[in-house]
Design an enzyme around this catalytic site. Structure first.
Site, PDB file in Angstrom:
ATOM      1  N   VAL A  86       0.839  -1.198   0.000  1.00  0.00           N
ATOM      2  CA  VAL A  86       0.000   0.000   0.000  1.00  0.00           C
ATOM      3  C   VAL A  86       0.867   1.237   0.000  1.00  0.00           C
ATOM      4  O   VAL A  86       1.827   1.339   0.756  1.00  0.00           O
ATOM      5  CB  VAL A  86      -0.925   0.015   1.239  1.00  0.00           C
ATOM      6  N   SER A  87       0.511   2.180  -0.857  1.00  0.00           N
ATOM      7  CA  SER A  87       1.236   3.441  -0.896  1.00  0.00           C
ATOM      8  C   SER A  87       0.961   4.235   0.364  1.00  0.00           C
ATOM      9  O   SER A  87      -0.172   4.284   0.854  1.00  0.00           O
ATOM     10  CB  SER A  87       0.800   4.260  -2.115  1.00  0.00           C
TER      11      SER A  87
END
Length: 482
Positions: free
Chosen positions: A18-19
């Site tokens: 996940v960014s």
């Protein structure tokens, strides 16, 4: 072209991170949808066991901190090769550190024959793609470093204004970006300061908290260093302490550590705080950690004896005795202190009795080298069974037709039956007799004063897995390799 049969169908692992920007298009579900879409278009199957999703907030700068990534790499190293390719949403999800990226991609591609593909950054097989991929990685690393610097500058400015930039310390809660004394844990903090000022020790306070079932902010048992960290934290007198480098590592006097006045309510008075700091400093002066250079201590039972209460290893204490490592740190409440001559005598007598009577107690471990031909065949059978799962997933994902699925299934089941036919009964072996014959001279060597302690340790490790010491009973249980 549609691939026909399992032989031409590639298996992939999906790696998802996940960014930290938390953008919708980079969410785990969105990444997986795009990866599955790419896989289907290229006749690639992704088994559920090979979908690796990193926990939220894990940085891409350092691969060693990413558990899912390390599990994927560990699986990739197994034989036979578990998958042919690793699919990513973007190369930046693999690594934002060029050094890590080069090392891992080189190992995967050259040593293991596993490709790494970005489904949103397609590259061809020509030599120009090498330059393009390198440029993408360089831009990702630049973005990561620049973002980190911007975040650090922003956090530094917040600290200068006395605003919190981290999770609340034990004793506080956070609401609307402000620390507030927690009604349940703030009194505990106040009590720690008062009791330490009155003469209690950090280890005693840690033991007391653990006995009460109280856990730290992160849900861990207390240790003496945990208590010391609380007592040293100026947050409890209304201050904010922070380092742009991240961890302070209990070096509270580092030049870059910022301590500024906060806007939250103190839990202890400045007078009590100063009193505790004076006593902490006095204890450090009286019992300095590096007052003398300790010689490397080798002893026969080094690394072998464990605490019967918590399972931690007994280590050589400054008193010359052995003591439970966790007890010394305050997380185990049962002392297992014993002198080396005494524990040596108990262990040797126990081993002597075992060899004299020829009967093992119920403390026998299988040998580390007990894998035989049948075990290897069983491993092959398990691999074939995993193939059954993969072809079923290929059928369910509409990669294979029903006819292809049936043909592949029949082929694998036939191979399993062939392997089972190779399993033969192993003739019984008197392992105990073999064990005694091999190690019959060990006891005399352990009692020989001319043999060094490190050599005796090696002798013990050749046939002893570990030893559990019960101080209350004054006994040991020796776990042997058989």
């Amino acid at each position: 072209m549609k691939y026909k049969g399992r032989e031409s169908m590639r298996v992939a692992a999906a790696y998802i991170r996940v960014s930290t920007d938390d953008q919708l298009e980079y969410s785990p579900d969105s990444q997986l949808i795009e990866i599955r879409r790419y896989a289907k278009a290229h006749d690639i199957v992704i088994p559920e066991d090979y979908i690796y999703i990193e926990d939220d907030g894990i940085s891409g700068r350092k691969t060693k901190k990413r558990e899912a990534f390390q599990r994927m790499i560990g699986t990739a190293k197994t034989k036979p090769k578990p998958f042919d390719v690793i699919l990513l949403w973007k190369f930046s999800r693999f690594a934002r550190n060029r050094e890590d990226s080069v090392v891992y991609k080189s190992m995967l591609r050259k040593q293991l024959g596993i490709d790494v593909i970005s489904v949103s950054e397609p590259l061809s097989d020509d030599k120009m793609s090498i330059l393009i991929e390198a440029m993408i990685e360089a831009m990702d690393e630049y973005y990561s470093i620049n973002l980190s610097e911007e975040v650090t500058r922003g956090m530094t400015e917040k600290v200068r204004r006395g605003e919190p930039v981290s999770i609340p310390a034990f004793g506080y809660s956070i609401k609307e970006k402000q620390y507030y004394p927690n009604p349940k844990t703030a009194p505990i903090v106040r009590s720690l300061f008062e009791e330490y000022a009155a003469g209690a020790g950090c280890r005693d306070l840690a033991t007391k908290l653990n006995d009460m079932g109280i856990r730290s902010t992160r849900g861990n048992p207390f240790e003496n260093r945990t208590v010391e960290y609380i007592l040293r934290n100026p947050v409890y007198i209304g201050m904010i302490r922070w380092s742009p480098e991240g961890k302070i590592s209990r070096n509270y006097t580092k030049s870059n550590v910022m301590v500024v006045q906060g806007s939250h309510e103190p839990i202890v008075t400045r007078e009590l705080w100063e009193q505790v700091q004076d006593r902490l400093d006095e204890v450090k002066r009286t019992y300095p950690k590096y007052a003398r250079v300790r010689e490397r201590c080798d002893f026969m039972l080094k690394g072998l004896v464990r605490c019967s209460n918590c399972g931690s290893t007994l280590v050589h204490a400054s008193t010359g005795s052995l003591q439970c490592h966790s007890y010394g740190r305050g997380s185990c409440k049962v002392s297992h202190s014993i002198t080396l001559p005494k524990i040596n005598k108990i262990v040797i007598e126990s081993i002597e009795a075992t060899f004299r009577l020829g009967v093992f107690p119920l403390t026998v471990k299988p040998s580390k080298q007990s894998i035989d031909e049948n075990a290897l065949i069983q491993q092959q059978i398990q691999r074939e069974k995993r193939k059954l799962d993969r072809i079923r997933e290929a059928y369910e994902n509409e990669v294979d037709t029903l006819e292809e699925y049936k043909a592949n299934k029949e082929k694998i089941l036939t191979e399993i039956e062939r392997l089972k036919a190779q399993l033969t009964p192993t003739p019984p072996v008197d392992l105990r007799k073999k064990f005694f014959e091999k190690n019959k001279n060990s006891v005399q060597k352990l009692k020989d004063p001319t043999i060094s302690e490190s050599e005796k340790n090696e002798i013990l490790r050749s046939f002893v897995d570990h030893i559990v010491f019960n101080r209350a009973k004054g006994t040991v249980d020796v776990f042997y390799y058989l």
